[in-house]
Design an enzyme around this catalytic site. Structure first.
Site, PDB file in Angstrom:
ATOM      1  N   SER A 139       0.748  -1.293   0.163  1.00 30.69           N
ATOM      2  CA  SER A 139      -0.024   0.074   0.143  1.00 30.69           C
ATOM      3  C   SER A 139       0.813   1.368  -0.110  1.00 30.69           C
ATOM      4  CB  SER A 139      -0.777   0.036   1.163  1.00 30.69           C
ATOM      5  OG  SER A 139      -1.895   1.061   1.124  1.00 30.69           O
ATOM      6  N   GLU A 172      -8.690  -5.027  -4.784  1.00 34.37           N
ATOM      7  CA  GLU A 172      -8.301  -4.274  -3.987  1.00 34.37           C
ATOM      8  C   GLU A 172      -9.312  -2.970  -3.580  1.00 34.37           C
ATOM      9  OE1 GLU A 172      -5.003  -3.775  -3.053  1.00 34.37           O
ATOM     10  OE2 GLU A 172      -3.746  -4.731  -4.485  1.00 34.37           O
ATOM     11  N   HIS A 175      -7.622  -5.345  -0.594  1.00 31.18           N
ATOM     12  CA  HIS A 175      -6.359  -4.548  -0.266  1.00 31.18           C
ATOM     13  C   HIS A 175      -5.660  -5.234   1.111  1.00 31.18           C
ATOM     14  CE1 HIS A 175      -3.713  -1.148  -0.788  1.00 31.18           C
ATOM     15  NE2 HIS A 175      -3.978  -0.614   0.581  1.00 31.18           N
TER      16      HIS A 175
END
Ligand code: NAG
Ligand code: NAG
Ligand code: NAG
Length: 560
Positions: A212, A344, A463
């Site tokens: 991330s 995600e 995610h």
């Protein structure tokens, strides 16, 4: 009996209560605690067991910088001072103070080192940078437990760095240039360069790795003159410096700094006044109350403070000289793994829904205003273009035209592509060093969607879900991996380890198996992981990428 302790090879100064259980074997139990002499002083660590039962040495909470407090708030970090006596590296370090979390501290620049017991010398190093939108998170062993990597001959370093206002406030001048959190990461990398040999790590085999915003950070290091020479490979998991959310166009950070100063009641005529005023305010106020006053709708934009372009001709060391989106300039030409998860967008979609309903009807009714705020595109697109863009997006992702109680999946897809697919692949296309692409589409028993909101509908591999395979995440998922999840985890550890330890990555991480083809414009091969038998496929996102690429998204450039 030959007492052969792995650490005797290093600058070990004392071994307490060493009990020898076997001849000709490394001592695994009994060497507790362990002491190591580092450049700054002696540290006390622990011996723990890897997933497969191999002993490893754990040193948590080693200071790599002076506490960034008082005169050092909003300043580049300074190296930690040496200490007398023994530093206790058996406890989890302070977490950096952050929005929505009460137990944070401004004094938080610590790192953790984990090293397996082995007779091999100079192990490759994985340097892990946690995510959390440059605003939240930490790298403690409850989230990034080393037990899986410690089955391999690799040293793992995980770090904390300054977040939010304290990490990234910038007036875009030499007074408050910003990027303090990135400079913390660089200092931690310099610490690794200087110290990791003491932990049996090889300073010439460092792979920086992150997820991330940590992944975007890894990408930023590839573009930064400050980070040059400090790492040799890179792994980017679900983020890049060309993501809209990892940047602001010039002018936006400065305006935001002025907003902060105004809300805080500072009397200011220039950046010095802002610095002097904000430096003496309680960190807690800046990271909580202040932060929430900057939201436009609900808790959006989620990321308010992120890396900025600096003046590289000033006398201070600058981290970033060019805007990655407008002027991509690579500095470190190292091999990189770049990839993402298949869904995600759950990260952004989940908070907007519960199982049966869209929770905010204005998300549908006022989509043209709200989507640009949530996605961060409003900072990059001129008002004339924003409606055109949003109409196209709505048409593509919601063909029926309506965003309703059942459009969970469409919303996941829309956020997946807008916030991740576009900029992950953009990065892969831009880099001129070797790139290996992956898509992780394996559904573990635990999904990070559980922590993104209350919508319990299965919405795909979201995610952060690849972390299931790479780290023991006790704080999120205290149970052991099930049989299938375990197989995929061992596969991912093999693949990552093969990449960091050799020059020839393979699709299953094994020696002499199918090489992992490079991702190039002409041969867009991608490793696709949806079981413990990954395959190479052609990039399935070519059309999606084209769609997003064609939108006049960076049209605001010349206006500021
Ligand atoms: C360590 O001890 C020496 C000698 O007693 C002293 O001069 C020095 O100031 C001490 N350093 C720290 C960091 O306490
Ligand atoms: C800013 O300028 C005004 C007008 O000259 C002055 O009254 C004020 O004290 C200045 N603020 C600071 C913080 O110096
Ligand atoms: C979802 O939210 C709607 C609207 O707030 C509410 O009426 C409904 O009961 C919720 N459903 C569930 C399963 O929580």
């Amino acid at each position: 009996m030959i007492v052969h302790c792995w650490i005797t090879e290093m600058n070990i100064i004392a071994l307490w209560s060493c009990v020898v259980f076997a001849v000709d074997m490394f001592i695994s139990v009994g060497c507790q605690p362990v002491f190591l002499k580092t450049k700054n002083g002696v540290i006390k660590g622990r011996i723990l067991k890897s997933r497969d039962g191999r002993p490893y040495h754990s040193y948590t909470g080693i200071p790599y910088a002076k506490p960034p407090i008082q005169r050092l708030r909003f300043m580049p970090p300074e190296s930690a001072e040496p200490w007398n006596g023994t530093w206790d590296a058996t406890k989890e370090p302070n977490i950096c103070i952050q929005e929505g979390y009460v137990d944070g501290y401004e004094d938080c620049l610590y790192l953790n080192v984990y090293a397996p017991e082995t007779d091999k010398k100079r192990l490759p190093v994985i340097f892990w940078i946690h995510g959390g939108g440059f605003t939240w998170g930490h790298s403690g062993s409850g989230l990034f437990g080393p037990a899986y990597f410690m089955d391999k001959d690799v040293v793992l370093v995980t770090i904390n760095y300054r977040l939010g206002i304290l990490g990234f406030l910038s007036t875009e001048d030499d007074v408050l240039p910003g990027n303090y959190g990135m400079k913390d990461q660089v200092l931690a990398l310099r610490w690794v360069r200087e110290n990791i040999i003491t932990f049996n790590g090889d300073p010439d085999q460092v792979t920086i790795c992150g997820g991330s915003a940590g992944s975007a950070s890894v990408g930023f290091h590839m573009l930064s003159p400050m980070s040059k020479g400090l790492f040799h490979k890179a792994i980017l998991q679900s983020g890049s410096p060309v993501c809209i959310w990892a940047n602001c166009p010039s002018g936006v950070s400065r305006k935001r700094a002025y907003s902060v100063a105004t809300i805080a009641g500072c009397n200011f005529n220039n950046s010095e006044d802002i610095l002097n005023c904000l430096r003496i305010l309680p960190a807690k106020y800046l990271q909580s109350e202040m932060h929430t006053k900057l939201f436009t709708w609900l808790k959006y934009p989620a990321i308010l403070f992120s890396p900025v372009v600096e003046n590289c001709k000033s006398r201070q060391e600058a981290f970033l000289c060019h805007h990655p989106i407008y002027d991509f300039q690579q500095e470190s030409f190292v091999p990189a793994i770049i990839g993402m998860n298949s869904a995600e967008g759950g990260l952004m979609a989940i908070p907007l829904y519960n199982r049966t309903s869209l929770l905010y009807t204005e998300f549908s009714e006022d989509f043209n205003r709200l989507w640009p705020i949530i996605s961060g595109y409003n900072f990059y697109v001129t008002p004339e273009n924003i409606h055109k863009i949003v109409d196209k997006i709505r048409k593509k992702y919601y063909p029926s035209g309506s965003i309703n109680d059942d459009s969970h999946s469409e919303t996941v897809k829309m956020f997946t592509d807008s916030i991740f697919t576009k900029c992950v692949f953009e990065m892969a296309y831009q880099l001129s060093s070797p790139v290996y692409g992956y898509i992780y589409n394996y559904q573990n028993e635990f999904s990070h969607n559980k922590i993104y909101g209350s919508c319990d509908k299965p919405l795909g591999v979201t995610h952060g879900d690849e972390m299931n395979s790479l780290f023991k995440m006790n704080d999120l998922n205290p149970i052991e991996l099930n049989e299938e999840d375990l197989k995929v985890s061992k596969l991912m550890i093999n693949i990552w380890y093969k990449f960091v330890s050799t020059d020839i990555p393979t699709v299953d991480g094994l020696e002499n198996s199918t090489p992992w083809s490079k991702f190039t414009q002409s041969d867009q091969s991608i490793m696709y992981v949806d079981s413990d038998r990954p395959v190479l496929i052609k990039n399935p996102y070519v059309d999606v990428y084209e769609f997003w690429k064609k939108l006049p998204i960076t049209s605001i450039k010349k206006k500021l």
